[in-house]
Each structure stands twice: as C-alpha cells, then as structure tokens.
Scaffold this motif. Structure first.
Motif, PDB file in Angstrom:
ATOM      1  N   THR A   1      47.514  37.631  35.888  1.00  0.00           N
ATOM      2  CA  THR A   1      46.091  37.674  36.215  1.00  0.00           C
ATOM      3  C   THR A   1      45.779  36.576  37.221  1.00  0.00           C
ATOM      4  N   VAL A   2      45.239  36.960  38.367  1.00  0.00           N
ATOM      5  CA  VAL A   2      44.848  36.015  39.412  1.00  0.00           C
ATOM      6  C   VAL A   2      43.337  36.048  39.524  1.00  0.00           C
ATOM      7  N   ARG A   3      42.716  34.863  39.364  1.00  0.00           N
ATOM      8  CA  ARG A   3      41.259  34.743  39.421  1.00  0.00           C
ATOM      9  C   ARG A   3      40.890  33.889  40.638  1.00  0.00           C
ATOM     10  N   LEU A   4      40.185  34.480  41.618  1.00  0.00           N
ATOM     11  CA  LEU A   4      39.787  33.777  42.843  1.00  0.00           C
ATOM     12  C   LEU A   4      38.267  33.703  42.906  1.00  0.00           C
ATOM     13  N   PRO A   5      37.702  32.533  43.199  1.00  0.00           N
ATOM     14  CA  PRO A   5      36.245  32.417  43.302  1.00  0.00           C
ATOM     15  C   PRO A   5      35.724  33.167  44.534  1.00  0.00           C
ATOM     16  N   LEU A   6      34.540  33.740  44.411  1.00  0.00           N
ATOM     17  CA  LEU A   6      33.958  34.461  45.546  1.00  0.00           C
ATOM     18  C   LEU A   6      33.728  33.519  46.726  1.00  0.00           C
ATOM     19  N   TYR A   7      33.312  32.299  46.407  1.00  0.00           N
ATOM     20  CA  TYR A   7      33.156  31.298  47.454  1.00  0.00           C
ATOM     21  C   TYR A   7      34.267  30.285  47.263  1.00  0.00           C
ATOM     22  N   THR A  52      33.136  40.209  39.695  1.00  0.00           N
ATOM     23  CA  THR A  52      31.962  39.707  38.981  1.00  0.00           C
ATOM     24  C   THR A  52      31.066  38.967  39.965  1.00  0.00           C
ATOM     25  N   GLU A  53      29.986  38.370  39.446  1.00  0.00           N
ATOM     26  CA  GLU A  53      29.077  37.655  40.332  1.00  0.00           C
ATOM     27  C   GLU A  53      29.679  36.353  40.848  1.00  0.00           C
ATOM     28  N   THR A  54      30.749  35.871  40.217  1.00  0.00           N
ATOM     29  CA  THR A  54      31.333  34.582  40.634  1.00  0.00           C
ATOM     30  C   THR A  54      32.792  34.671  41.032  1.00  0.00           C
ATOM     31  N   ASP A  55      33.542  35.656  40.541  1.00  0.00           N
ATOM     32  CA  ASP A  55      34.979  35.695  40.744  1.00  0.00           C
ATOM     33  C   ASP A  55      35.441  37.103  41.091  1.00  0.00           C
TER      34      ASP A  55
END
Length: 827
Positions: free
Chosen positions: A806-812, A736-739
C-alpha cells in the motif's frame, strides 16, 4: 523536542523554516519583526533563535545585541540567517554575539544539521551551567557552615545556618521546596501498618517563591499544598533505606501506590531525600520536592547534593561536640568558680608547698592532704637549667580520679632568693580539654575534606584571587601534569608554564573576570606528551561579598578531544567514499550504456537484413537476435536502476511534480503489462473516490510522473513475477480529500516476516525467491520515490498466500512544497 523561535519578515521563509523544523520534531514559534521577536524571546525563553539579518525596524544585529546583553536571555543560542557572504559581515555578526550563521538560499540538510548541532551545544551548555550552579551552591554551603559560630542545637537567631543553606541548595537543584529534618525521639513507634511511620522534627525549610502565585496573576496557580511547609511525613520503608545511607530519588509515578497517593496529595511530582549520618548513626535527612515537573535528578547532581548533606552532617557533629564540651565544662564549673586557674608552689624536689582552692577542687582533694608532704602530681622539668630556662610552658594529658581524661596547660616559673639561689617553682595551670577537642574536630573535618578532594580523578585546587599563591592542589595534579605538587606550592607559575605556547596567551587573558572561569587548553608534560585540560574556577566570597579565594577543578579531556578528532576524520572519510561511489556508478553506467547502445543498434540492423536470407535458417537467427536485444534492454535497465539508487543516496534525484490524470495513467500502465508480458495472469483494476474528491471537479493531483511510474511498474512487475501461472493481481486506486492510495495485491509466494524489516534495502532479495530472476533494486527505488513525494509505503504478507503493498501519497506533496519554497527563498 526543543523550543525554537523564528524571526523573519518574509512569510515564505517563515513557512519553509517552520515546516522543516516541525518535521524534525521541534516546537516552533514565528515572529514577523525584531520587536515581536524580542517580546516572544522574553515570554517563551526558547532554546534557539533563528533570526533574519535584514528586517525593517529592528534588524537581526540589533535583536542579537539586545538578546546577548540581557543576562536572562544571553544563554539562548542565536543563529543569524543572511545572504551576506563577506567576511566583514560575519565578523560584525560575531562581535554582536551571534553563535552561528546560515546563508541563503537554505540547504535543507545543512540547515537541519546545524540546528541539531546548535541544540546539542546548547544542551551541554545548560548542563555545564547547572553543574556550576550546584558546585557554587556546595561551596556556599561549606562557607556558611564554616563561618557560623553559634549553637545549632539551641540558637534560633538569624545566624542559624541551616535556613540560609537551604536556599542555594534548592535553587541549584531546581526544587520547589526543601526540608531539613531531624529524627524524632526513639520513643515514637515505627511498627504500625500505615505506610507513614512518623513525622520528623522540622529543623529548617525553604520554598521557591515562584510557586506562591499572587491573586490575579496570568500564571496557572499551583495547589496550596505545593508551598505548604509543614513537616513532611517519613515513611517506614524510607527510614530503613536512609538508615543504610541510601539515597531516595525518583519521579512520584514510580513509587508504590500507597506512597504515591501520599505524595500526590502534596502536589509532588519528583522527590529526592538525602540521609544525614552523624557519628555513624542516621540523624535526619534533607528532602527536595519538585512540584512543577517530573524530573529525574542526574547522578552528578545527586553526588554534589550528597556532598552538601555530608557537610551538614560534619557541621552537626562539630556542633554536638561543642555541646558535649559545654556540658563537660558545666560539670567542672565548680572547680573554677573562684579561680579559673590552678596555682601551686613546690620545692625543687617536687614537694608541694602551696595550692589554691581551684587546685583542690579540680583534683578532688583537700589542702590538708596535699600539704602533708605530697609531691606535685605534675612533675615539671626539674632537671632543666632554671637559670637558662626560668619559664617553661607545657601541655599534657591526665586521668582524674573519677576516670575523666583531661588536657592541661601548665606554665611554671623558677623563683630565686636574694642570692640567686633556686628556692622553689610556681606553676599556673588551666584546663584546655575543650580547645583540644575542638582542634581534633577541626582536624577530622579537614581530613574528611582532604579524603574527598584526594580521591577524585580531577585536579581540585584553591588559590588566592590573583593566582600568586596556590593554597591547595590535589594529588591528581601529579598524575595529569607530571609535576610535583611541592614545586607548584613553591612556584605557582609552574602550572602556567606547562601550558602549550599557542594556548598560553588565551589562558592568561581568560583569567578575568573572577566570577566565571571556564577554559580549555593544552599542556606539555615533562615527557613531551600533550594533554588537553578543561579548567573551571569559582570565586569564594567573604561575608562582605569580596572574593578572597578561587576554587577550581581541572579535568583531563584528552580522550574526549581525541574522540572528536577521530569522529571528524571518520565523517570526512565516509563522505569521500560516498562521493567516490556515486562518481564510480555514474562512470560505469556511462561506459556500459555506450556499448549497449551499439550492440542493440547492430542487432536491429541484423534483424532488418536477415529478412533477405533463406527462410529455413531465419527462425534460429531471429531467436538469437531477440535474446541479444532482450539482454541488452535488461542490462540498460539495470544500469538505469543502479544510477537511480546512486543519485537517491546522494540526494541528487530530480523531483518534478506536475498534474496527473490518475485513471488514464493507471490504465495505460495496466495495458502495457498486458501487452508486454508473456505470462498468463489477470490484473483487476478498481478505482474508488471519496465524495469530497468527486466534488472538486477538474482537480488533478500533482506527482512526478516518472517516479510514480517507477513505483507502480515495480510493484506490478513483482506481483506478476512472484504469482503462479494464471494468477490474479488486484490493483486498487483510492482517492480521498487528502491522499491518493495505491494498493497492489497478489496471491504469490509471500514474504517471510523476518525479511520485511530489510525489504527496502538496496540489493536485498528474500530467501524464498528461488530461481526467479531479480536485482533487489526495485523496492529500494519504490521506497525512495515514495519518500520524495512525502508519502508512506506499507506491506502485509503471508508466506504461500500472497503480498499486499500500500502506497499512500499526499495530494499536496510535502517535498514539492519544500522544493518550491526553497526556490523562492533562493531567488
């Protein structure tokens, strides 16, 4: 959540500190220089200030000096942020008033720990300040009530005491308004169905001036009812509670609906009502309204305010007694209209020879009846030697003919004739009933004060301003100091002599100024034992504002000090154990890795030379060698996992994010599993992209490739291992645009719901895994690798139907930004 002000001209430092403190749950405001910092400090009144030392214009020392010299700002906790390490610099900062130092480069854990400790200390200081303010208010209430000489039932002059005492009580309780009310006449009915029983009689009132916002002010105006001071209604349920001596204290949202509606209409958010009990009966109440916040009064706060209410009740009892005395005086005014004194003469045998009109009126008999050979009703000490004791004054209690009990004071004088022979006595009497009742009332008030002071565990003491005389000390002194109170009265320095020699000079120095005494020191008891004491003193001023008494409370804090010391030792011991465990894990990993390498290389050599051996014996030898190689690789991997966990627990795990092309990376991992695994299964790899992500062409998210491989390898390995033969593993990549979101789902044995809270603990394995091999380290490594990326991991599972991670990592990555910023600050 605390309010924290950061003052620093370095934008990088601002961002780093702001991100750290906001992630810890605090509300942050940033100032770019000292002048802006002073302005924000006055406007926002933060709990804590973190200020850089070296800044253009006003530097950190000047900001600290101005903060600490301002009485309204001085309580704020002030931390200087500096790269200076010289002892002289620290001394200079402390002399300016700084409460703590932090050195650059900033260590994240230490910084947060120091901030939390500073906020705890600031909170305790605020609680102590509030308690001191409440005690001072209680002392001021007692002083004003004792100093008042008027009639509180009829006197409406400026000396009326209750209006004066409500202000310090309201300020100490942080109330918006305070009422002192008296119950209405008994003829008012309390039996109606409305929740409001009746309106009490308003005796005195006070409201906080800050609620009365002037037109044009920037402050949000309060509703008009917030500072309206009409007599408050008294609800029937409250009457029954107050009549039993109970206190009503709560936030308005917890009151019954009918009562809450009434209170909310008046703008009240929290309420405290204290009963006034006079002569054992419910006489009235003191009510505290808070219109600015829904705060709960603490037990200690309520206890002090109850003591103030008790003082008002005692004062009212004394006032009623004085009124009763004046009423009695009016009934007997006819007795003393002509003469205020009773005069009579009588012979040495007691026979009356003369009485005045006041005497007759007082005893309710005529002069004729008294002169008919009557004996004086109060027989003097006729048997005394009148020559040696010609004048005698005595007091005695009598019962008049109408049943009234009165006190009289008589002075009789022996009268001698010209030859010096005793001829008669002349007695002059006066009624002193009022004085006796007043003395009894004062004694009762003093006894109640003594009961209060002598039934608390702390030592309550009163001395003169120069501590040369101890006026009062409670019995707890003998329990804590182990010394007799009488000795302290006779020798006021005995208390100081018991102070530990190492603390004595500091205590003597801290006796001044008199307006604020708060010190901690050790004492040595006669049995040689040592106790820690916290001593607080408060000045008592006369009407001219001069200090003429010091009242204080001494508390035994030995157990608190002992607990603090034990906690310090426990923390040091835990730190030592953690360091030892890390060193041990590193040593064991190193010692095992070397022989494992030797074994593996030897097995490879054997495999190479075995090709020249007879073919009929090669298969079994190759199988043995492969088992050696497989076991060695597994053992080496286990040691790597243990070392990974050890480094993670000591926050020593390296984190090196770089741009990663996720699709080839994930496809490579999937191919590795297909090539290496002997188990039959299917991995379905699916990728999804949001439109915003696709529009950002050429962008590659930054992750630590090694840690990301740990995450995916462990989750895919578990999905395959716990799935049945021929099972299917679903692997989805979503951007996604953030994650970036990784979801790995299997159709295996599932995880019991009670095991999920402990799933990421080191060495934990679920109870339903049976003989399936594993170490319990994989998910712990996944959790720590996810945390380092600033991400989140979640799990859904049902026994027998499979598991989805489910692993959610921020783009930054937040952690990457913090590490990068920290490196810039350190440089």
């Amino acid at each position: 959540m605390a309010k924290i002000l950061i003052v620093d001209d370095d934008v990088t430092v601002q961002l780093v500190l702001q991100d750290l403190l906001e992630s810890d749950g605090h509300r942050i405001t940033v100032a770019s220089d000292g002048t802006e910092g002073l302005r924000l400090a006055r406007e926002l009144e933060p709990d804590l200030i973190v200020c850089d030392w070296m800044m253009p214009g006003l530097d950190g020392l000047e900001v600290c000096q101005k903060i600490k010299s301002d009485p309204e700002l001085a309580p704020m906790f002030f931390i200087l942020l500096t790269a200076r390490e010289e002892v002289g610099d620290r001394i200079k900062g402390l002399n300016t008033g700084a409460d703590d130092f932090l050195s650059k480069p900033i260590e994240t854990e230490e910084f947060l720990a120091r901030i939390r400790a500073a906020l705890r200390l600031h909170g305790l200081t605020q609680e102590l300040s509030q308690a001191n303010q409440q005690l001072e208010a209680l002392v001021e209430v007692q002083r004003r009530l004792l100093a008042f000489k008027g009639d509180t039932t009829t006197d409406n002059s400026l000396s009326y005491p209750y209006t004066e005492i409500l202000k310090p009580l309201g300020q100490a309780a942080h109330a918006s308004r305070v009422y002192l009310c008296q119950n209405p006449p008994l003829s008012v009915s309390l039996g109606n169905s409305s929740p409001t029983a009746h309106s009490p009689l308003l005796v005195a009132q006070w409201s906080c001036e800050e609620l009365k916002i002037k037109p044009g002010s920037d402050t949000t105006p309060q509703p008009a009812q917030c500072f309206s001071l009409k007599a408050p209604v008294l609800i029937e349920r409250w009457v029954s509670l107050l009549a039993r001596g109970e206190v009503i204290a709560d936030v308005v949202s917890n009151f019954p609906d009918s009562e809450r509606e009434i209170l909310e209409k008046s703008g009240i958010q929290s309420l405290l009502i204290l009963p006034l009990i006079v002569h054992g009966e419910f006489f009235g109440f003191i009510r505290f309204d808070n219109c600015t916040e829904a705060r709960v009064w603490s037990e200690s706060e309520v206890s002090i305010l109850q003591a103030a209410a008790a003082a008002v009740s005692l004062h009212k009892e004394r006032a009623l007694a004085e009124v009763a005395l004046r009423s009695s005086e009016a009934r007997y005014r006819a007795i003393v209209e002509d003469q205020t004194e009773l005069i009579c003469r009588f012979a040495p045998d007691g026979t009356l020879t003369f009485v005045n009109d006041a005497y007759c009126r007082y005893f309710g008999v005529s002069r004729k009846e008294l002169m008919d050979g009557s004996v004086v009703s109060l027989i003097p000490d006729i048997d005394r030697n009148p020559v040696a004791m010609p004048v005698v004054t005595r007091e005695r209690r009598i019962v008049l003919s109408n049943g009234d009990v009165r006190w009289q004071q008589w002075t009789d004088r022996a009268i001698f004739d010209a030859q010096g022979v005793l001829s008669e006595f002349q007695a002059v009497g006066r009624d002193i009933t009022e004085r006796k009742l007043a003395e009894a009332a004062v004694q009762a008030s003093e006894e109640r004060f003594r009961q209060l002071a002598e039934n608390i565990e702390e030592v309550f003491w009163i001395s003169d301003p120069d501590y040369s005389q101890i006026l009062y000390v409670s019995p707890a002194y003998e329990e804590i100091w182990g010394l007799e109170r009488q000795e302290l009265y006779e020798k006021p320095t005995a208390r100081l002599e018991a102070i530990h020699p190492d603390d004595r000079q500091a205590v003597l120095t801290g006796l001044m100024p008199l307006d604020r005494l708060d010190r901690e020191y050790r004492i040595i008891r006669p049995d040689g034992s040592i106790r820690w004491i916290r001593d607080r003193g408060f000045p008592i001023r006369d009407e001219e504002g001069k200090i003429y008494r010091i009242a204080g409370i001494s508390e035994d804090i030995t157990e608190i000090k002992r607990a603090e010391e034990q906690l310090r030792h426990a923390l040091a011991k835990e730190r030592e154990i953690m360091e030892f465990r890390t060193r041990f894990v590193s040593m064991v990993s190193h010692e095992f890795r070397t022989p494992m390498t030797t074994i593996l290389s030897s097995a490879d050599l054997l495999e190479y030379y075995l090709e020249e051996w007879p073919h009929d014996k090669l298969d079994k030898k190759f199988q043995a060698l492969h088992r050696i190689q497989s076991a060695t690789v597994n053992m080496t991997q286990l040691l790597e996992d243990v070392l990974f966990i050890g480094r993670a627990e000591m926050s020593q795990l390296p984190f090196n994010p770089h741009p990663v092309d996720l699709v080839p990376f994930c496809e490579e991992i999937v191919e590795e599993f297909k090539f290496s695994s002997t188990k039959k299964y299917t991995i379905n790899f699916v990728k999804n992209y949001s439109r915003d992500f696709l529009n950002n062409k050429g962008f590659k998210p930054c992750f630590d490739e090694k840690l990301l491989r740990y995450i995916l390898n462990n989750l895919l390995s578990n999905a395959i291992k716990y799935s049945p033969e021929g099972g299917e593993v679903y692997f989805e990549l979503t951007c996604t645009e953030t994650d970036v979101i990784f979801m790995i789902k299997d159709s295996g044995i599932g995880i019991p719901s009670e095991e999920i809270p402990r799933l990421f603990q080191t060495f934990h394995r679920c109870g339903n895994v049976g003989n399936i091999p594993g170490t319990g380290l994989g998910l712990a490594m996944v959790k720590r690798s996810t945390d380092l990326h600033g991400g989140e991991i979640s799990v859904k599972s049902e026994v027998g139907f499979g598991t989805a991670f489910t692993v959610r990592l921020p783009l930054y990555s937040r952690q990457r930004e913090e590490d990068s910023s920290s490196q810039q600050v350190g440089s």
